[in-house]
Design a protein around this motif. Sequence first.
Motif, PDB file in Angstrom:
ATOM      1  N   SER A  22     -19.177  -2.055 -46.976  1.00  0.00           N
ATOM      2  CA  SER A  22     -20.629  -2.039 -47.127  1.00  0.00           C
ATOM      3  C   SER A  22     -21.134  -1.087 -48.200  1.00  0.00           C
ATOM      4  O   SER A  22     -22.270  -1.252 -48.669  1.00  0.00           O
ATOM      5  CB  SER A  22     -21.289  -1.642 -45.795  1.00  0.00           C
ATOM      6  N   MET A  35     -21.949  -6.299 -39.262  1.00  0.00           N
ATOM      7  CA  MET A  35     -22.892  -7.031 -40.113  1.00  0.00           C
ATOM      8  C   MET A  35     -23.452  -8.213 -39.342  1.00  0.00           C
ATOM      9  O   MET A  35     -22.716  -8.913 -38.639  1.00  0.00           O
ATOM     10  CB  MET A  35     -22.174  -7.525 -41.381  1.00  0.00           C
ATOM     11  N   HIS A 171     -26.329  -7.925 -57.100  1.00  0.00           N
ATOM     12  CA  HIS A 171     -25.316  -8.502 -56.208  1.00  0.00           C
ATOM     13  C   HIS A 171     -24.860  -9.871 -56.713  1.00  0.00           C
ATOM     14  O   HIS A 171     -23.677 -10.207 -56.667  1.00  0.00           O
ATOM     15  CB  HIS A 171     -25.921  -8.615 -54.811  1.00  0.00           C
ATOM     16  N   ASP A 192     -29.929  -9.950 -50.121  1.00  0.00           N
ATOM     17  CA  ASP A 192     -28.810  -9.079 -50.455  1.00  0.00           C
ATOM     18  C   ASP A 192     -29.111  -8.102 -51.585  1.00  0.00           C
ATOM     19  O   ASP A 192     -28.196  -7.464 -52.109  1.00  0.00           O
ATOM     20  CB  ASP A 192     -27.575  -9.924 -50.790  1.00  0.00           C
ATOM     21  N   HIS A 195     -28.342  -5.041 -48.430  1.00  0.00           N
ATOM     22  CA  HIS A 195     -27.719  -5.603 -47.232  1.00  0.00           C
ATOM     23  C   HIS A 195     -28.112  -4.814 -45.985  1.00  0.00           C
ATOM     24  O   HIS A 195     -28.351  -5.385 -44.926  1.00  0.00           O
ATOM     25  CB  HIS A 195     -26.195  -5.579 -47.363  1.00  0.00           C
ATOM     26  N   HIS A 236     -28.728  -7.992 -43.936  1.00  0.00           N
ATOM     27  CA  HIS A 236     -27.627  -8.137 -42.978  1.00  0.00           C
ATOM     28  C   HIS A 236     -27.558  -7.020 -41.939  1.00  0.00           C
ATOM     29  O   HIS A 236     -26.533  -6.900 -41.257  1.00  0.00           O
ATOM     30  CB  HIS A 236     -26.289  -8.177 -43.733  1.00  0.00           C
TER      31      HIS A 236
END
Length: 265
Positions: A22, A35, A171, A192, A195, A236
């Motif tokens: 992460s 996640m 990302h 994202d 996250h 996430h």
Amino acid sequence: MSPWEVFAVKYADRNARTRADSFIFDDNHDAPHAMDYFMWLLRAGTRTILVDTGYDDAEAAARNRPIRLDPAAALAPFGLTPDDITDIIVTHLHYDHAGGLALFPNAHLHLQAAEMAYATGPCMCHDTLRMPFTASHVCEAVQRLYSGKLTFYDGSADIAEGVSVHCIGGHSRGLQCVRVHTQAGWMVLASDAAHFYENLQARKPFPIVVDLQNMLDGFDRLERLASHPSLIIPGHDPLVRQYFPQDLADHIHRLDAGPTQDVTL
């Protein structure tokens, strides 16, 4: 301008992860770090917009990453069938965000031009950059383009009154966040671009990255777009389910009234 209702719809989770998965820079890299996987639903009157689609059982089996709910079934508590979805904002074409496109055959897609160029261009010659994509998902987006069901954007654009997209990159080359006018103020679905809350608040980059500067600059951009940092929703983070109330079903949390507690880590 009428405010939109905003819902986070969890369809999967993955617990066999560590903090090294992460964060690029983290001293406690071996510690567990779970996640969650979300889609988001926007609703105002009779208008509904889906943000991302999750991925289906076939993709889950191919990647050995099981899902808890088929993305189409996850929307059932809203009284929606896949055929009811007419607009999908695709934040980017990674498998866990665009893996369910084929489930929603009537949907018009909203995508950054830079993302299609990235997913179909020379960068995909590299295994590392290609890994989060699945060819059939990208081909589904191309088929929508050729059937007149895809609109490209270059940067920032309005999708509807009170809903806009903003290219962040980092990302993925054409990653876009979604800014939504809600009763709590301007909310930003980061997808994202962040996250986890910790990516944003501690300025710790996520390891899957094509442009690190864009990712870091994107954290600042998210904060400028939101009325308050607590209205930035990471893509996430399991903490979303702690900070926002459950609604309609166990896997759905309502976001538009704002968090019920302080989101500062």
